[in-house]
Design an enzyme around this catalytic site. Structure first.
Site, PDB file in Angstrom:
ATOM      1  N   THR A  10      24.196 -62.215 -10.205  1.00  0.00           N
ATOM      2  CA  THR A  10      25.070 -62.698 -11.283  1.00  0.00           C
ATOM      3  C   THR A  10      26.147 -61.681 -11.668  1.00  0.00           C
ATOM      4  OG1 THR A  10      23.570 -61.875 -12.998  1.00  0.00           O
ATOM      5  CG2 THR A  10      23.256 -64.155 -12.257  1.00  0.00           C
ATOM      6  N   LEU A  82      21.558 -54.913  -5.430  1.00  0.00           N
ATOM      7  CA  LEU A  82      22.670 -54.561  -6.306  1.00  0.00           C
ATOM      8  C   LEU A  82      22.248 -54.436  -7.766  1.00  0.00           C
ATOM      9  CD1 LEU A  82      25.340 -57.084  -4.891  1.00  0.00           C
ATOM     10  CD2 LEU A  82      24.647 -54.855  -3.962  1.00  0.00           C
ATOM     11  N   SER A 127      26.111 -44.860  -5.577  1.00  0.00           N
ATOM     12  CA  SER A 127      27.280 -44.717  -6.442  1.00  0.00           C
ATOM     13  C   SER A 127      27.948 -43.360  -6.299  1.00  0.00           C
ATOM     14  CB  SER A 127      26.851 -44.917  -7.903  1.00  0.00           C
ATOM     15  OG  SER A 127      27.875 -44.543  -8.798  1.00  0.00           O
ATOM     16  N   GLU A 129      28.931 -41.786  -8.684  1.00  0.00           N
ATOM     17  CA  GLU A 129      28.450 -40.984  -9.812  1.00  0.00           C
ATOM     18  C   GLU A 129      27.385 -39.984  -9.368  1.00  0.00           C
ATOM     19  OE1 GLU A 129      29.391 -40.781 -13.038  1.00  0.00           O
ATOM     20  OE2 GLU A 129      31.030 -42.217 -12.756  1.00  0.00           O
ATOM     21  N   TYR A 151      22.383 -42.334 -15.262  1.00  0.00           N
ATOM     22  CA  TYR A 151      22.709 -43.357 -14.264  1.00  0.00           C
ATOM     23  C   TYR A 151      22.891 -42.716 -12.891  1.00  0.00           C
ATOM     24  CZ  TYR A 151      25.557 -46.614 -11.546  1.00  0.00           C
ATOM     25  OH  TYR A 151      26.040 -47.403 -10.546  1.00  0.00           O
ATOM     26  N   LYS A 155      20.586 -43.297  -9.475  1.00  0.00           N
ATOM     27  CA  LYS A 155      21.145 -43.740  -8.207  1.00  0.00           C
ATOM     28  C   LYS A 155      20.848 -42.752  -7.086  1.00  0.00           C
ATOM     29  CE  LYS A 155      23.001 -47.759  -8.938  1.00  0.00           C
ATOM     30  NZ  LYS A 155      22.581 -48.947  -8.168  1.00  0.00           N
ATOM     31  N   ARG A 186      34.682 -57.960 -13.881  1.00  0.00           N
ATOM     32  CA  ARG A 186      34.049 -56.759 -14.423  1.00  0.00           C
ATOM     33  C   ARG A 186      33.597 -57.015 -15.856  1.00  0.00           C
ATOM     34  NH1 ARG A 186      31.033 -52.860 -13.000  1.00  0.00           N
ATOM     35  NH2 ARG A 186      32.367 -51.443 -11.828  1.00  0.00           N
ATOM     36  N   VAL A 191      35.526 -49.531 -19.046  1.00  0.00           N
ATOM     37  CA  VAL A 191      36.828 -49.103 -19.560  1.00  0.00           C
ATOM     38  C   VAL A 191      37.992 -49.868 -18.930  1.00  0.00           C
ATOM     39  CG1 VAL A 191      37.120 -47.184 -17.905  1.00  0.00           C
ATOM     40  CG2 VAL A 191      38.244 -47.093 -20.144  1.00  0.00           C
ATOM     41  N   LYS A 194      38.104 -53.203 -20.527  1.00  0.00           N
ATOM     42  CA  LYS A 194      38.490 -52.977 -21.925  1.00  0.00           C
ATOM     43  C   LYS A 194      40.005 -52.826 -22.025  1.00  0.00           C
ATOM     44  CE  LYS A 194      37.225 -50.085 -25.906  1.00  0.00           C
ATOM     45  NZ  LYS A 194      36.402 -48.927 -26.355  1.00  0.00           N
ATOM     46  N   ARG A 280      31.768 -38.982 -23.133  1.00  0.00           N
ATOM     47  CA  ARG A 280      30.394 -38.835 -22.638  1.00  0.00           C
ATOM     48  C   ARG A 280      29.872 -37.436 -22.963  1.00  0.00           C
ATOM     49  NH1 ARG A 280      31.148 -41.173 -16.459  1.00  0.00           N
ATOM     50  NH2 ARG A 280      31.802 -43.291 -17.034  1.00  0.00           N
TER      51      ARG A 280
END
Length: 324
Positions: A10, A82, A127, A129, A151, A155, A186, A191, A194, A280
């Site tokens: 989804t 995912l 990711s 990240e 996060y 990952k 998204r 961000v 946003k 952050r």
């Protein structure tokens, strides 16, 4: 006919991947939480247009039994994992659930595939990240990892677990180290969305400001539609290998903001409010990928530019909010 099982169907990537696989003649199965089935209007809007073409299964990524039963029933040829808590900022607020959900969910799917469908090819959504405060720019498959968020840590653990299942049990199990990829699908909390939403709403007179955190953070942004194509290509190879997927360009949050507002004829500086609360606890200043391996071995290259991505997102939000 090949069968594919997608966790996180989804989500942004799940929806684009489903469309791609359907176009290639796959039988597509997806795992969703029960709440999604109970409220499809709100929770399955990205795949609403293809619900009659795919098979939906209810399960929790926190329940090994439910994952095991679905893998056993479907017997997929390919599995794309995912599903995750993927909002980096939220991972600082609830690091326990982020790490538990992301790592355990990956472990459950890998174990179920190993036991019930060992010939299934497994894809893990890693990711950029994981690189965090990288020692080099751009980052490739050989760059050391230094995650700076729960996060990113979750990952990296999933990446190593997937690698272990490949090396220890002989599974065709690989990871795609995808850099930031966006689209009109998204989630609103990210961000990029946003910013595109703010540009649309402010231009329509619906809002007067946009609040953002670190404007200098730089990311390598591409389009989700391009990146799910790379996922599929990875699983078609003779040998299981991990790949970096990226545009090769880095842009700041300010670049994204300026491009979006320029597109609607506005000066972003007149509407911007920098909010220190949105910074952050541990910031990653720059991520930029080197996808040379994907270019050479997969013959993959992105088709959507940074500017085209931003404009597509703003256009989508303009269309959405004009109706309101």
């Amino acid at each position: 006919m090949k069968k594919a099982l997608i966790t996180g169907i989804t989500g942004q990537d799940g929806s684009y991947l489903s469309e791609l696989l359907l176009s290639k003649g796959y039988e597509v199965h997806g795992i969703v939480r029960r709440v999604a089935i109970e409220d499809p209007q709100a929770r399955m809007w990205r795949i609403r247009h293809i619900l009659d073409k795919i098979h939906i299964h209810s399960a929790s990524m926190e329940s090994y039994a439910s994952i095991f039963n679905i893998v056993s029933e479907v017997q997929p040829d390919e599995c794309y994992h995912l599903a995750a808590q993927s909002y980096v900022s939220y991972s600082f607020e609830d690091e326990f659930s982020t790490i538990n959900t992301n790592l355990n969910g990956t472990h459950y799917v890998l174990s179920a595939v190993k036991r019930q469908a060992p010939r299934c090819r497994f894809y893990f959504a890693a990711s950029s990240e994981m690189f965090g405060n990288a020692t080099e720019t751009p980052q490739n498959e050989n760059t050391p990892f230094h995650p700076r968020s729960p996060y990113g840590i979750s990952k990296l653990a999933g990446f190593e677990l997937t690698k272990n299942y490949r090396e220890a049990y002989g599974l065709f199990a690989i990871s795609g180290i995808l850099f930031n990829h966006e689209s009109p699908r998204r989630g609103a909390e990210f961000v990029t969305r946003k910013i595109s939403t703010a540009a649309a709403k402010i231009s329509l007179g619906m809002e007067k400001e946009v609040r953002l955190g670190n404007l200098e953070a730089k990311r390598d942004w591409g389009h989700s539609r391009d990146y799910v194509r790379a996922m599929w290509m990875m699983l078609q190879q003779d040998k299981p290998e991990d790949y970096v997927v990226a545009s090769g360009e880095s842009h700041s949050v300010k670049d994204f903001l300026k491009t979006a507002f320029n597109y609607v004829g506005l000066d972003y500086s007149k509407y911007l409010m920098v909010d220190k609360e949105l910074y952050r606890p541990a910031e990653v200043n720059i991520l930029q990928g080197d996808a040379s391996k994907a270019h050479e071995k997969l013959n993959w290259k992105p088709t959507v530019t940074f500017e085209e991505l931003v404009k597509e997102m703003v256009d989508s939000d303009l269309k959405l909010y004009s109706k309101q």
